[in-house]
Design a protein around this motif. Structure first.
Motif, PDB file in Angstrom:
ATOM      1  N   MET A   1      40.900 -13.801 103.871  1.00  0.00           N
ATOM      2  CA  MET A   1      40.621 -12.990 102.692  1.00  0.00           C
ATOM      3  C   MET A   1      41.853 -12.972 101.781  1.00  0.00           C
ATOM      4  O   MET A   1      42.960 -12.709 102.227  1.00  0.00           O
ATOM      5  CB  MET A   1      40.239 -11.577 103.123  1.00  0.00           C
ATOM      6  N   ARG A   2      41.649 -13.249 100.526  1.00  0.00           N
ATOM      7  CA  ARG A   2      42.730 -13.291  99.548  1.00  0.00           C
ATOM      8  C   ARG A   2      43.085 -11.879  99.094  1.00  0.00           C
ATOM      9  O   ARG A   2      42.224 -11.090  98.748  1.00  0.00           O
ATOM     10  CB  ARG A   2      42.264 -14.128  98.367  1.00  0.00           C
ATOM     11  N   THR A   3      44.371 -11.567  99.074  1.00  0.00           N
ATOM     12  CA  THR A   3      44.822 -10.263  98.631  1.00  0.00           C
ATOM     13  C   THR A   3      45.048 -10.284  97.122  1.00  0.00           C
ATOM     14  O   THR A   3      45.682 -11.192  96.598  1.00  0.00           O
ATOM     15  CB  THR A   3      46.136  -9.879  99.347  1.00  0.00           C
ATOM     16  N   ARG A   4      44.520  -9.288  96.457  1.00  0.00           N
ATOM     17  CA  ARG A   4      44.722  -9.170  95.016  1.00  0.00           C
ATOM     18  C   ARG A   4      46.054  -8.477  94.756  1.00  0.00           C
ATOM     19  O   ARG A   4      46.435  -7.550  95.447  1.00  0.00           O
ATOM     20  CB  ARG A   4      43.601  -8.342  94.382  1.00  0.00           C
ATOM     21  N   THR A   5      46.744  -8.908  93.727  1.00  0.00           N
ATOM     22  CA  THR A   5      47.996  -8.269  93.345  1.00  0.00           C
ATOM     23  C   THR A   5      47.837  -7.482  92.048  1.00  0.00           C
ATOM     24  O   THR A   5      48.718  -6.701  91.700  1.00  0.00           O
ATOM     25  CB  THR A   5      49.117  -9.313  93.151  1.00  0.00           C
ATOM     26  N   ARG A   6      46.725  -7.711  91.357  1.00  0.00           N
ATOM     27  CA  ARG A   6      46.457  -7.009  90.096  1.00  0.00           C
ATOM     28  C   ARG A   6      45.110  -6.314  90.170  1.00  0.00           C
ATOM     29  O   ARG A   6      44.198  -6.782  90.852  1.00  0.00           O
ATOM     30  CB  ARG A   6      46.410  -8.016  88.934  1.00  0.00           C
ATOM     31  N   PRO A   7      44.961  -5.214  89.441  1.00  0.00           N
ATOM     32  CA  PRO A   7      43.641  -4.578  89.382  1.00  0.00           C
ATOM     33  C   PRO A   7      42.652  -5.503  88.678  1.00  0.00           C
ATOM     34  O   PRO A   7      43.048  -6.426  87.960  1.00  0.00           O
ATOM     35  CB  PRO A   7      43.880  -3.320  88.540  1.00  0.00           C
ATOM     36  N   VAL A   8      41.372  -5.223  88.875  1.00  0.00           N
ATOM     37  CA  VAL A   8      40.311  -6.001  88.241  1.00  0.00           C
ATOM     38  C   VAL A   8      39.413  -5.042  87.458  1.00  0.00           C
ATOM     39  O   VAL A   8      38.965  -4.028  87.997  1.00  0.00           O
ATOM     40  CB  VAL A   8      39.461  -6.766  89.279  1.00  0.00           C
ATOM     41  N   LEU A   9      39.163  -5.370  86.193  1.00  0.00           N
ATOM     42  CA  LEU A   9      38.222  -4.634  85.360  1.00  0.00           C
ATOM     43  C   LEU A   9      36.923  -5.421  85.378  1.00  0.00           C
ATOM     44  O   LEU A   9      36.898  -6.599  85.018  1.00  0.00           O
ATOM     45  CB  LEU A   9      38.751  -4.501  83.930  1.00  0.00           C
ATOM     46  N   VAL A  10      35.848  -4.785  85.799  1.00  0.00           N
ATOM     47  CA  VAL A  10      34.546  -5.444  85.926  1.00  0.00           C
ATOM     48  C   VAL A  10      33.590  -4.806  84.919  1.00  0.00           C
ATOM     49  O   VAL A  10      33.425  -3.585  84.907  1.00  0.00           O
ATOM     50  CB  VAL A  10      33.983  -5.295  87.356  1.00  0.00           C
ATOM     51  N   TYR A  11      32.985  -5.645  84.079  1.00  0.00           N
ATOM     52  CA  TYR A  11      32.080  -5.149  83.041  1.00  0.00           C
ATOM     53  C   TYR A  11      30.799  -5.962  83.048  1.00  0.00           C
ATOM     54  O   TYR A  11      30.687  -6.970  83.743  1.00  0.00           O
ATOM     55  CB  TYR A  11      32.760  -5.200  81.666  1.00  0.00           C
ATOM     56  N   ASP A  12      29.830  -5.529  82.240  1.00  0.00           N
ATOM     57  CA  ASP A  12      28.546  -6.220  82.142  1.00  0.00           C
ATOM     58  C   ASP A  12      28.633  -7.303  81.080  1.00  0.00           C
ATOM     59  O   ASP A  12      28.612  -7.018  79.875  1.00  0.00           O
ATOM     60  CB  ASP A  12      27.447  -5.216  81.803  1.00  0.00           C
ATOM     61  N   GLY A  13      28.746  -8.537  81.515  1.00  0.00           N
ATOM     62  CA  GLY A  13      28.886  -9.661  80.598  1.00  0.00           C
ATOM     63  C   GLY A  13      27.622 -10.012  79.842  1.00  0.00           C
ATOM     64  O   GLY A  13      27.670 -10.768  78.874  1.00  0.00           O
ATOM     65  N   ASP A  14      26.474  -9.469  80.244  1.00  0.00           N
ATOM     66  CA  ASP A  14      25.228  -9.712  79.522  1.00  0.00           C
ATOM     67  C   ASP A  14      25.017  -8.711  78.397  1.00  0.00           C
ATOM     68  O   ASP A  14      24.103  -8.860  77.602  1.00  0.00           O
ATOM     69  CB  ASP A  14      24.020  -9.647  80.471  1.00  0.00           C
ATOM     70  N   CYS A  15      25.847  -7.688  78.362  1.00  0.00           N
ATOM     71  CA  CYS A  15      25.708  -6.638  77.352  1.00  0.00           C
ATOM     72  C   CYS A  15      26.641  -6.949  76.182  1.00  0.00           C
ATOM     73  O   CYS A  15      27.863  -7.027  76.359  1.00  0.00           O
ATOM     74  CB  CYS A  15      26.048  -5.283  77.960  1.00  0.00           C
ATOM     75  N   ALA A  16      26.077  -7.136  75.003  1.00  0.00           N
ATOM     76  CA  ALA A  16      26.888  -7.468  73.830  1.00  0.00           C
ATOM     77  C   ALA A  16      27.861  -6.344  73.490  1.00  0.00           C
ATOM     78  O   ALA A  16      29.008  -6.599  73.121  1.00  0.00           O
ATOM     79  CB  ALA A  16      25.989  -7.770  72.642  1.00  0.00           C
ATOM     80  N   PHE A  17      27.441  -5.081  73.606  1.00  0.00           N
ATOM     81  CA  PHE A  17      28.339  -3.961  73.326  1.00  0.00           C
ATOM     82  C   PHE A  17      29.516  -3.958  74.309  1.00  0.00           C
ATOM     83  O   PHE A  17      30.670  -3.783  73.905  1.00  0.00           O
ATOM     84  CB  PHE A  17      27.590  -2.619  73.381  1.00  0.00           C
ATOM     85  N   CYS A  18      29.227  -4.178  75.582  1.00  0.00           N
ATOM     86  CA  CYS A  18      30.287  -4.207  76.603  1.00  0.00           C
ATOM     87  C   CYS A  18      31.259  -5.354  76.345  1.00  0.00           C
ATOM     88  O   CYS A  18      32.475  -5.181  76.418  1.00  0.00           O
ATOM     89  CB  CYS A  18      29.679  -4.345  77.997  1.00  0.00           C
ATOM     90  N   THR A  19      30.712  -6.518  76.045  1.00  0.00           N
ATOM     91  CA  THR A  19      31.543  -7.692  75.789  1.00  0.00           C
ATOM     92  C   THR A  19      32.401  -7.485  74.547  1.00  0.00           C
ATOM     93  O   THR A  19      33.594  -7.803  74.539  1.00  0.00           O
ATOM     94  CB  THR A  19      30.668  -8.948  75.649  1.00  0.00           C
ATOM     95  N   THR A  20      31.823  -6.916  73.495  1.00  0.00           N
ATOM     96  CA  THR A  20      32.582  -6.626  72.276  1.00  0.00           C
ATOM     97  C   THR A  20      33.700  -5.634  72.580  1.00  0.00           C
ATOM     98  O   THR A  20      34.827  -5.790  72.105  1.00  0.00           O
ATOM     99  CB  THR A  20      31.646  -6.069  71.184  1.00  0.00           C
ATOM    100  N   SER A  21      33.416  -4.631  73.389  1.00  0.00           N
ATOM    101  CA  SER A  21      34.421  -3.636  73.760  1.00  0.00           C
ATOM    102  C   SER A  21      35.557  -4.271  74.554  1.00  0.00           C
ATOM    103  O   SER A  21      36.740  -3.995  74.298  1.00  0.00           O
ATOM    104  CB  SER A  21      33.784  -2.513  74.579  1.00  0.00           C
TER     105      SER A  21
END
Length: 135
Positions: free
Chosen positions: A1-21
């Motif tokens: 398992m790979r250890t992350r060193t940075r946080p990850v922001l997860v958003y809805d890529g199918d949502c135009a408003f989310c992607t624009t934000s």
């Protein structure tokens, strides 16, 4: 398992408003995180599920703690430093946290009506154009 060193922001890529934000955030904030649409993320390895990722923006720490909605925004701002961090800190304090949660839910529940939003934003992920319906 790979250890992350940075946080990850997860958003809805199918949502135009989310992607624009997210595009706005990438242009304006000094970021120390990875950003990915949930549709391309290994949600299981991030310690979350598709249902939650469809419901709200997620901030996943390197240790695997998952924050959602307004608190994910707060964590993003805290990580951006300077004045952004002050705003992020305010979002974690009651009663501002409660107001932020209500505002986040109002916006998230109406993202299909927001600027940059499309009718597809308001649909559950499995009913969006291009998504396969279950048999």
């Amino acid at each position: 398992m790979r250890t992350r060193t940075r946080p990850v922001l997860v958003y809805d890529g199918d949502c135009a408003f989310c992607t624009t934000s997210v595009n706005f955030i990438e242009r304006r904030l000094p970021l120390s995180c990875s950003i990915t649409p949930w549709q391309f993320a290994d949600l299981h390895s991030l310690g979350t599920a598709q249902q939650r990722a469809e419901y709200e923006l997620l901030w996943v720490t390197p240790t695997g703690t998952v924050y959602g909605g307004a608190q994910a925004v707060a964590k993003l701002l805290l990580g951006a430093g300077k004045g952004w961090a002050l705003l992020g800190a305010l979002l974690t304090l009651p009663p501002v946290r409660w107001v932020a949660h209500g505002a986040y839910r109002l916006i998230a529940n109406n993202r299909g009506r927001m600027p940059g939003g499309t009718p597809a934003c308001a649909l559950p992920a499995n009913r969006r154009p291009g998504q396969q319906l279950p048999d």
